[in-house]
Design a protein around this motif. Structure first.
Motif, short mmCIF file in Angstrom:
data_model
loop_
_atom_site.label_atom_id
_atom_site.label_comp_id
_atom_site.label_asym_id
_atom_site.label_seq_id
_atom_site.Cartn_x
_atom_site.Cartn_y
_atom_site.Cartn_z
N ASP A 1 25.10 13.48 3.14
CA ASP A 1 23.80 14.06 3.52
C ASP A 1 24.09 15.48 4.00
O ASP A 1 24.16 15.72 5.19
CB ASP A 1 23.16 13.21 4.63
CG ASP A 1 21.69 13.55 4.82
OD1 ASP A 1 20.96 13.66 3.83
OD2 ASP A 1 21.28 13.72 5.99
N CYS B 1 20.62 6.73 9.60
CA CYS B 1 21.19 6.25 8.34
C CYS B 1 22.69 6.53 8.32
O CYS B 1 23.15 7.54 8.85
CB CYS B 1 20.52 6.94 7.17
SG CYS B 1 21.20 6.45 5.57
N GLU C 1 24.27 7.63 6.00
CA GLU C 1 24.51 8.89 5.29
C GLU C 1 24.43 10.09 6.21
O GLU C 1 24.99 11.14 5.90
CB GLU C 1 23.47 9.06 4.17
CG GLU C 1 23.67 8.07 3.04
CD GLU C 1 22.63 8.22 1.96
OE1 GLU C 1 21.65 8.96 2.16
OE2 GLU C 1 22.79 7.58 0.92
N TYR D 1 21.60 0.49 7.56
CA TYR D 1 21.83 -0.56 6.56
C TYR D 1 21.82 -1.96 7.14
O TYR D 1 21.70 -2.93 6.41
CB TYR D 1 23.09 -0.29 5.71
CG TYR D 1 24.44 -0.30 6.42
CD1 TYR D 1 25.15 -1.49 6.58
CD2 TYR D 1 25.03 0.87 6.87
CE1 TYR D 1 26.41 -1.51 7.17
CE2 TYR D 1 26.28 0.87 7.46
CZ TYR D 1 26.96 -0.31 7.61
OH TYR D 1 28.21 -0.32 8.20
N ARG E 1 11.34 8.06 5.27
CA ARG E 1 12.14 8.21 4.05
C ARG E 1 12.59 6.85 3.49
O ARG E 1 12.94 5.95 4.23
CB ARG E 1 13.37 9.05 4.42
CG ARG E 1 14.25 9.40 3.29
CD ARG E 1 15.26 10.42 3.79
NE ARG E 1 16.37 10.51 2.85
CZ ARG E 1 17.36 11.40 2.95
NH1 ARG E 1 17.38 12.25 3.98
NH2 ARG E 1 18.32 11.44 2.06
N ASP F 1 15.37 4.80 1.42
CA ASP F 1 16.78 4.93 1.09
C ASP F 1 17.38 3.53 1.06
O ASP F 1 18.00 3.09 2.01
CB ASP F 1 17.47 5.80 2.15
CG ASP F 1 18.74 6.43 1.61
OD1 ASP F 1 19.28 5.91 0.64
OD2 ASP F 1 19.20 7.43 2.19
N SER F 2 17.11 2.79 -0.02
CA SER F 2 17.55 1.40 -0.09
C SER F 2 17.56 0.98 -1.54
O SER F 2 17.34 1.80 -2.43
CB SER F 2 16.60 0.49 0.69
OG SER F 2 15.35 0.44 0.04
#
Lengths: 246, 269
Positions: free
Chosen positions: B38, A121, A123, A209, A65, A67-68
């Motif tokens: 999420d 992540c 998230e 991150y 995935r 995501d950046s």
């Protein structure tokens, strides 16, 4: 009894409607710095110990995935990309006895580590990815850090919409962890542009991150204070923890 | 005995109680803020839509945005409450939990995480301090379920359902209270802490077996969320019983420590 429940529920709804302003004053008030101090506790208690679990080829997510920030589109990066990164040099400088400028071939020759680890992540999502590259410790050692050096800063090619560059940093102890690698391959192929070509960091013991993409320069410093927002990273400057082991 | 005032809650227990109340409020709300980044729960190690237990999304239906909640593959329209909700800035947007149940209210993962970790430490410290103090004072013994309580569970439930005139004789806490307190103190709190720690990549590197016994990192996230939901069930029950079994006496005892014995109230384990 009914009257009591009515009073209680009225108080509760009053409380909820007052919540917005209360929450605002709490998050921006003096208590904020007290709350932020938990990071130091997390870092001293959890720290960087042990080895992240390593997986097998069967566990790998073939589609990793994205995501950046967006893939860099400036002239420098696109020029390097067009020439197959022939002119790319990884710069290692700052508080170094022997600053380095390494081609991709030199980097590959410096060390070889393959690891299949989980990428978590901030998230919440997790993916399992195969990395191959050079242990960061090897590259840092080549530059011979001066005694005053305490951190490594990773400068990257990508920028956000406001032109703010992405950067990250690690303490020398975190940088020396064997599963902290400068990755050149992702899932058995040279890293593609969207995933950070030609060199990205992968820190298996911390959140995603920290694993900066599109690394162009590694700088050895005594303090994080002098670089951009001073907190040691693009997301850190926006309030995220520098210690991302949690 | 009835009407007698007894010193029931020591100062450590009372402090711990209110600290837990505050910490759990912030932990639930900041946890939902973190979850919103999420909003999926998988029964797996890495994220896997095929093993999805719970998910929230927004979509367009007849030109109108709707919020959807999917539990074990069954989807419900939950517009305004879940999936498509209040964003804390005077509008609605794609957001699993609405602003009024998250902390901070508006989308702010960085702050949500920081408040979550600070109050996780507060809860942990208050929990350990309470256990030590209550064990030393002997009050912990009054709360823990013991084998002799087991035959009293059904009669006690019948009493609550008004199918029985008197509760079975008991000590400071009745057998169902003991079940609740034992589960909260020795199952929910420890498991919430353990499943929360399993989400940390640093902790996982130090103790790689942790995610393995929980079924994986995403599964640990699912457990953590589920335990939070169970704690909310306990909290709702707790609140109803505090309000309906002598509200002022109950609340006062948790502020001053002094409790006035009612009919059927016992003392001791």
């Amino acid at each position: 009894m009914k009257r009591r429940l009515f009073v209680a529920s009225s108080l509760a709804s009053l409380g909820l409607s007052a919540c917005g302003p209360i929450k605002d004053s709490l998050t921006n008030g003096p208590f904020r710095s007290v709350v932020f101090s938990a990071e130091r506790l997390n870092q001293s208690v959890i720290g960087t110990h042990g080895m992240a679990r390593e997986y097998t080829d069967a566990d790998v997510d073939r589609e990793f995935r994205l995501d950046s920030l967006d893939t860099p589109s400036d002239a420098t990066y696109t020029g390097l990309l067009k020439s197959g990164f022939r002119d790319y040099r990884l710069v290692i400088d700052g508080l170094a006895e022997r600053p380095q400028k390494l081609t991709l071939a030199e980097l590959r020759a410096a060390g070889d580590r393959t690891q299949i680890t989980r990428h978590d992540c901030v998230e919440g999502w997790s993916a399992i990815v195969k990395w191959r590259g050079v242990p960061l410790a090897t590259v840092v050692a080549m530059a011979q850090p001066k005694p005053a050096a305490r951190y490594v800063i990773f400068h990257c090619f990508d920028r956000d919409q406001n032109g703010q560059p992405y950067y990250e940093s690690l303490g020398l102890h975190q940088a020396a962890h064997p599963q902290t690698v400068l990755a050149l391959d992702l899932n058995d192929k040279p890293i593609d542009p969207a995933h950070g070509a030609p060199v990205r960091l992968h820190v298996a013991t911390q959140l995603g991150y920290k694993s900066a993409k599109w690394v162009s320069r590694i700088e050895l410093v005594a303090s994080l204070a002098g670089t951009f927002g001073g907190t040691g990273g693009y997301w850190e400057d926006q309030g995220y923890e520098w210690y991302a082991g949690i | 005995m009835v009407g007698e005032r007894v010193y029931r809650h020591g100062v450590t227990a009372r402090t711990a109680h209110w600290l837990w109340a505050l910490a759990l409020l912030v932990l639930v709300m900041s946890g939902l803020q973190v979850f919103n980044a999420d909003p999926y729960l998988d029964a797996s190690d890495k994220s896997d839509p095929h093993k999805r237990v719970l998910g929230f999304t927004a979509a367009m239906q007849n030109g109108e945005p709707i919020g959807m909640t999917t539990i074990f593959g069954v989807t419900f329209n939950t517009t305004h409450f879940l999936g498509y909700t209040d964003d804390g800035m005077g509008a609605e947007s794609e957001r699993a939990f609405p602003a009024w149940v998250t902390f901070p209210g508006t989308q702010d993962l960085a702050d949500g995480r920081r408040w979550h970790f600070f109050f996780a430490w507060a809860l942990f410290v208050a929990f350990v301090a309470y256990l030590i103090s209550a064990a030393l004072r002997g009050t912990l013994r009054e709360m823990i379920l013991r084998p002799s309580d087991l035959p009293k569970l059904v009669p006690m439930q019948l009493y609550y359902l008004r199918l029985r005139r008197d509760p079975p004789p008991h000590g400071t806490y009745n057998p169902l209270q003991k079940v609740a307190y034992t589960v909260v103190l020795f199952v929910l709190f420890p498991l919430l802490i353990i499943t929360g720690l399993a989400l940390s990549p640093g902790v996982d590197a130090a103790f790689p077996w942790l995610t393995v016994i929980l079924g994986g990192r995403q599964f640990a996230r699912t457990w953590h969320f589920t335990l939070m939901a169970l704690l909310l069930v306990y909290f709702a029950t707790h609140l109803i019983l505090v309000l309906t079994t002598g509200m002022w006496n109950n609340i006062r005892s948790m502020i001053t420590g002094w409790y006035t014995l009612k009919e059927h109230d016992g003392v001791g384990p």
